[in-house]
Scaffold this active site. Sequence first.
Site, PDB file in Angstrom:
ATOM      1  CD  GLU A 120     -17.680 -12.259  73.785  1.00 35.43           C
ATOM      2  OE1 GLU A 120     -17.759 -13.135  72.911  1.00 35.43           O
ATOM      3  OE2 GLU A 120     -17.133 -11.143  73.579  1.00 35.43           O
ATOM      4  CG  ASN A 171     -17.906  -5.512  68.970  1.00 35.26           C
ATOM      5  OD1 ASN A 171     -19.119  -5.574  68.897  1.00 35.26           O
ATOM      6  ND2 ASN A 171     -17.135  -5.415  67.902  1.00 35.26           N
ATOM      7  CD  GLU A 204     -14.048  -2.855  65.757  1.00 31.83           C
ATOM      8  OE1 GLU A 204     -14.244  -4.044  65.464  1.00 31.83           O
ATOM      9  OE2 GLU A 204     -13.972  -1.949  64.902  1.00 31.83           O
ATOM     10  CB  CYS A 240     -14.507  -8.859  73.495  1.00 34.22           C
ATOM     11  SG  CYS A 240     -13.012  -9.218  72.566  1.00 34.22           S
TER      12      CYS A 240
END
Length: 163
Positions: free
Chosen positions: A75, A62, A64, A73
Amino acid sequence: MKKLEITTTLTVFDSLDELPTEVRELMVKAVNVRKNAYAPYSKFRVGAALVLENDEVVVGNNQENAVFPSGLCAERVAIYQAGALYPNISIKMMAISASSDAFNVLTPTPPCGACRQSMFEYEENQKAPIALYFMGETGKVVKADSIKDLLPLTFGKATLNNI
């Protein structure tokens, strides 16, 4: 009126040791890449590793941003990178691991809704399921045979073609 019942079946492993070797090795990659996540705001680190039909492994974590919706994210970082580097190569499986700098994540942590939708799109395009394994820092590992097990009411091409 009629009721629609939706059921799903997930497999729960008590630990990494119960996983098949290929899956365990993939989960270790997810754990390792999780440590490099850029999570200065949530302190919640997620790592993802996927293996393609050509046996290439692609990882993501991830990322941010102070403008929260701008982050991404783990994934989706992994799956979009796979799509960019290996277009038209099917994804066999994905492993996900989550931890926190503030507390121990002992519960298997599934992907968020946005990630489920993105993974479904790839699963739908490749016309084959993507096995998904997810865990916290340690402990139990949950397996879904398909993204559809986590997102049973899908929104995809067929929905848009009916408009």
